[in-house]
Design a protein around this motif. Structure first.
Motif, PDB file in Angstrom:
ATOM      1  N   LEU A 156      72.186  14.033  79.351  1.00 26.64           N
ATOM      2  CA  LEU A 156      73.664  14.427  79.368  1.00 26.64           C
ATOM      3  C   LEU A 156      73.701  15.483  78.430  1.00 26.64           C
ATOM      4  O   LEU A 156      74.783  16.269  78.540  1.00 26.64           O
ATOM      5  CB  LEU A 156      74.464  13.474  79.303  1.00 26.64           C
ATOM      6  CG  LEU A 156      75.005  12.732  80.297  1.00 26.64           C
ATOM      7  CD1 LEU A 156      76.208  11.500  79.807  1.00 26.64           C
ATOM      8  CD2 LEU A 156      75.656  13.573  81.454  1.00 26.64           C
ATOM      9  N   GLY A 157      72.834  15.503  77.298  1.00 27.87           N
ATOM     10  CA  GLY A 157      72.966  16.481  76.390  1.00 27.87           C
ATOM     11  C   GLY A 157      73.037  18.047  76.949  1.00 27.87           C
ATOM     12  O   GLY A 157      73.298  18.950  76.394  1.00 27.87           O
ATOM     13  N   ALA A 158      72.322  18.277  78.249  1.00 25.94           N
ATOM     14  CA  ALA A 158      72.528  19.383  78.825  1.00 25.94           C
ATOM     15  C   ALA A 158      73.606  19.968  78.830  1.00 25.94           C
ATOM     16  O   ALA A 158      73.906  21.254  79.019  1.00 25.94           O
ATOM     17  CB  ALA A 158      71.708  19.177  80.104  1.00 25.94           C
ATOM     18  N   ALA A 159      74.911  19.128  78.838  1.00 22.81           N
ATOM     19  CA  ALA A 159      76.149  19.635  79.115  1.00 22.81           C
ATOM     20  C   ALA A 159      76.431  20.365  77.837  1.00 22.81           C
ATOM     21  O   ALA A 159      77.584  21.187  78.073  1.00 22.81           O
ATOM     22  CB  ALA A 159      77.169  18.509  79.144  1.00 22.81           C
ATOM     23  N   ALA A 160      75.924  20.344  76.523  1.00 27.41           N
ATOM     24  CA  ALA A 160      76.004  20.975  75.536  1.00 27.41           C
ATOM     25  C   ALA A 160      76.364  22.614  75.637  1.00 27.41           C
ATOM     26  O   ALA A 160      77.146  23.363  75.190  1.00 27.41           O
ATOM     27  CB  ALA A 160      75.612  20.651  74.354  1.00 27.41           C
ATOM     28  N   THR A 191      71.336  23.402  85.983  1.00 26.63           N
ATOM     29  CA  THR A 191      70.957  22.409  85.832  1.00 26.63           C
ATOM     30  C   THR A 191      71.646  21.079  86.448  1.00 26.63           C
ATOM     31  O   THR A 191      72.796  20.877  86.349  1.00 26.63           O
ATOM     32  CB  THR A 191      70.889  21.945  84.072  1.00 26.63           C
ATOM     33  OG1 THR A 191      70.502  23.228  83.562  1.00 26.63           O
ATOM     34  CG2 THR A 191      70.263  20.675  83.749  1.00 26.63           C
ATOM     35  N   LEU A 192      70.810  20.462  87.113  1.00 26.74           N
ATOM     36  CA  LEU A 192      71.452  19.086  87.809  1.00 26.74           C
ATOM     37  C   LEU A 192      71.007  17.773  86.983  1.00 26.74           C
ATOM     38  O   LEU A 192      70.000  17.411  86.716  1.00 26.74           O
ATOM     39  CB  LEU A 192      70.746  19.010  89.359  1.00 26.74           C
ATOM     40  CG  LEU A 192      70.996  17.784  90.286  1.00 26.74           C
ATOM     41  CD1 LEU A 192      72.507  17.759  90.625  1.00 26.74           C
ATOM     42  CD2 LEU A 192      70.367  17.838  91.340  1.00 26.74           C
ATOM     43  N   VAL A 193      72.028  17.129  86.568  1.00 28.73           N
ATOM     44  CA  VAL A 193      71.934  15.966  85.750  1.00 28.73           C
ATOM     45  C   VAL A 193      72.035  14.535  86.673  1.00 28.73           C
ATOM     46  O   VAL A 193      73.018  14.569  87.113  1.00 28.73           O
ATOM     47  CB  VAL A 193      72.916  15.903  84.535  1.00 28.73           C
ATOM     48  CG1 VAL A 193      72.745  14.880  83.821  1.00 28.73           C
ATOM     49  CG2 VAL A 193      72.769  17.129  83.822  1.00 28.73           C
ATOM     50  N   ALA A 194      70.798  13.935  86.614  1.00 24.23           N
ATOM     51  CA  ALA A 194      70.804  12.532  87.291  1.00 24.23           C
ATOM     52  C   ALA A 194      71.058  11.465  86.573  1.00 24.23           C
ATOM     53  O   ALA A 194      70.965  11.655  85.220  1.00 24.23           O
ATOM     54  CB  ALA A 194      69.687  12.364  88.057  1.00 24.23           C
ATOM     55  N   ARG A 195      71.703  10.517  86.808  1.00 21.03           N
ATOM     56  CA  ARG A 195      71.765   9.247  85.762  1.00 21.03           C
ATOM     57  C   ARG A 195      70.684   8.659  85.495  1.00 21.03           C
ATOM     58  O   ARG A 195      70.290   8.338  84.363  1.00 21.03           O
ATOM     59  CB  ARG A 195      72.898   8.297  86.317  1.00 21.03           C
ATOM     60  CG  ARG A 195      72.874   7.109  85.578  1.00 21.03           C
ATOM     61  CD  ARG A 195      74.149   6.142  86.022  1.00 21.03           C
ATOM     62  NE  ARG A 195      74.114   5.590  87.434  1.00 21.03           N
ATOM     63  CZ  ARG A 195      74.859   4.642  87.818  1.00 21.03           C
ATOM     64  NH1 ARG A 195      75.831   4.138  87.128  1.00 21.03           N
ATOM     65  NH2 ARG A 195      74.652   4.537  89.114  1.00 21.03           N
ATOM     66  N   ASP A 196      69.658   8.587  86.540  1.00 24.27           N
ATOM     67  CA  ASP A 196      68.562   7.734  86.364  1.00 24.27           C
ATOM     68  C   ASP A 196      67.252   8.621  86.102  1.00 24.27           C
ATOM     69  O   ASP A 196      66.919   9.504  86.773  1.00 24.27           O
ATOM     70  CB  ASP A 196      68.440   6.907  87.823  1.00 24.27           C
ATOM     71  CG  ASP A 196      67.109   6.338  87.728  1.00 24.27           C
ATOM     72  OD1 ASP A 196      66.216   6.093  86.679  1.00 24.27           O
ATOM     73  OD2 ASP A 196      66.821   5.825  88.959  1.00 24.27           O
ATOM     74  N   PRO A 197      66.520   8.371  84.789  1.00 22.43           N
ATOM     75  CA  PRO A 197      65.500   9.590  84.391  1.00 22.43           C
ATOM     76  C   PRO A 197      64.445   9.645  85.583  1.00 22.43           C
ATOM     77  O   PRO A 197      63.911  10.523  86.154  1.00 22.43           O
ATOM     78  CB  PRO A 197      65.032   8.895  83.421  1.00 22.43           C
ATOM     79  CG  PRO A 197      66.068   7.944  82.739  1.00 22.43           C
ATOM     80  CD  PRO A 197      66.826   7.501  83.990  1.00 22.43           C
TER      81      PRO A 197
END
Ligand SMILES: NC(=O)C1=CN([C@@H]2O[C@H](COP(=O)(O)OP(=O)(O)OC[C@H]3O[C@@H](n4cnc5c(N)ncnc54)[C@H](OP(=O)(O)O)[C@@H]3O)[C@@H](O)[C@H]2O)C=CC1
Ligand SMILES: O=C(CO)COP(=O)(O)O
Length: 332
Positions: free
Chosen positions: A67-71, A30-36
């Motif tokens: 960022l919740g993907a980090a959980a 999962t790649l998390v970008a800051r900007d939706p």
């Protein structure tokens, strides 16, 4: 080690390339970008047009701005600029499961505190297991599947070894080690030295000058590392010499390109061309730390003075060329 799902924080050039490399290695990413909006565009086009155009994302990668993907991460890669790492780590603190391996992929020293990236993670994510990934690896090469080798260091050797195996592929070879400090010093300092080499080339001083700069830069980086308790052999490896040779020798390096622009007379405020040149932020912190440890780093000092606007490029070159003649290994 079970590293799935692997969560990558930061959808810039390096985060995107690492996502592809990890997916190639068989990881669920999962790649998390800051900007939706940026996340939605990458997800829809399967291409990171803003930071790494021309490369398609592996089908197995999910892109989000949550960022919740980090959980649910079994391992996490932090791939934001060094000066943003603390803020990002802090926002992850309530989300991350204790014991999660956190791989620092940024190369730099925090300007405001003079702290290394692994110290910041230890402060902000005390329950995580910090690792550092570094070495010669342009995002645009890695995303195209061109081969390279990097090093992954962790104080807990089995974690470094098993995560290296989980993330490696034939074209993205990951060596492992335990010298976290040595690996992060290599990555941070080479950016400053790449600026110096860029200046040399931008000023037209020639290839011989550049080679001399690489060798003397390597000498000061090794002195610094030894004073900080790192192992000299680490600096002779991928994260030191390997990355120094790459970034001091290629205009594909943003640090080198920044220095080259300065050497050509482009004003300081425009020389980075809107791109991230980590060495410009790290230089002063590196020099200050060297001073506290009694280590001479004349090339880094010259870069720090130039990027602070305290010295012109010509003055910096003059200062280096007019240093006293000494025995090659005299300065410690
Ligand atoms: N590019 C390369 O070849 C390599 C880079 N590195 C290192 O990786 C790190 C990142 O570099 P790279 O990916 O190239 O940089 P880029 O400039 O390509 O991307 C930076 C990314 O970080 C995001 N970001 C910036 N500030 C924040 C913040 N405060 N919070 C959350 N996200 C933020 C940006 O998001 P937004 O778009 O929203 O601003 C962007 O997605 C650097 O330390 C670099 O030295 C290491 C090896 C190779
Ligand atoms: O670290 C890098 C390659 O290993 C990327 O270098 P630049 O940040 O100078 O582009």
């Amino acid at each position: 080690m079970i590293a799935d799902p692997l969560v990558i924080i930061g959808a810039g050039a390096w985060g995107t390339a690492l996502a592809n490399a990890a997916a190639q290695a068989g990881r669920t990413v999962t790649l998390v970008a800051r900007d939706p909006e940026h996340a939605a565009t990458i997800e829809a086009t399967r291409e990171n047009l803003r930071f790494l155009p021309g490369a398609l994302l592996h089908a197995g990668i999910t892109v989000t701005a949550d960022l919740g993907a980090a959980a649910v991460a079994r391992a996490l890669l932090l791939v934001v600029p060094a000066q943003a790492l603390r803020e990002v780590a802090r926002s992850l603190a309530p989300r991350l499961a204790p014991g999660t391996p956190v791989v620092i992929c940024a190369k730099g020293i925090e300007r405001t505190s003079g702290r290394f990236m692994s110290d910041i993670v230890a402060e902000e994510l005390p329950a995580a297991v910090p690792l550092v990934l570094s070495g010669p690896s342009f995002a645009e090469d890695v995303v195209r599947g061109l081969p390279t080798a990097v090093v992954l260091a962790c104080g807990q050797e089995p974690v470094a070894r098993s995560l290296a195996v989980a993330l490696a592929s034939p074209t993205f070879r990951i060596y492992h080690g335990t010298d976290v400090r040595g690996v992060e010093i290599g990555g941070a300092a080479k950016n400053v030295l790449a600026i110096a080499c860029g200046i040399v080339m931008g000023c037209g001083l020639g290839e011989s000058a550049r080679a001399a700069m690489v060798a003397r830069g390597f000498a000061e980086l090794t002195r610094f590392a030894r004073a900080l308790g790192a192992r000299p052999e680490t600096l002779m490896g991928l994260s030191g010499l390997g990355d120094l040779v790459l970034t001091c020798g290629s205009a594909k390096s943003r640090n080198f390109a920044f220095g080259e622009a300065l050497g050509r007379g482009v004003p300081l405020a425009e020389a980075a061309g809107g791109k991230l040149a980590e060495g410009a932020f790290t230089a002063a912190a590196l020099v200050a730390m060297a001073g506290r440890h009694g280590v001479e780093m004349p090339i880094s000092e010259a870069v720090a003075a130039v990027v602070a606007g305290e010295m012109s490029v010509d003055e910096a070159i003059g200062a280096l060329l007019n240093r006293p003649i000494r025995a090659e290994h005299e300065i410690i």
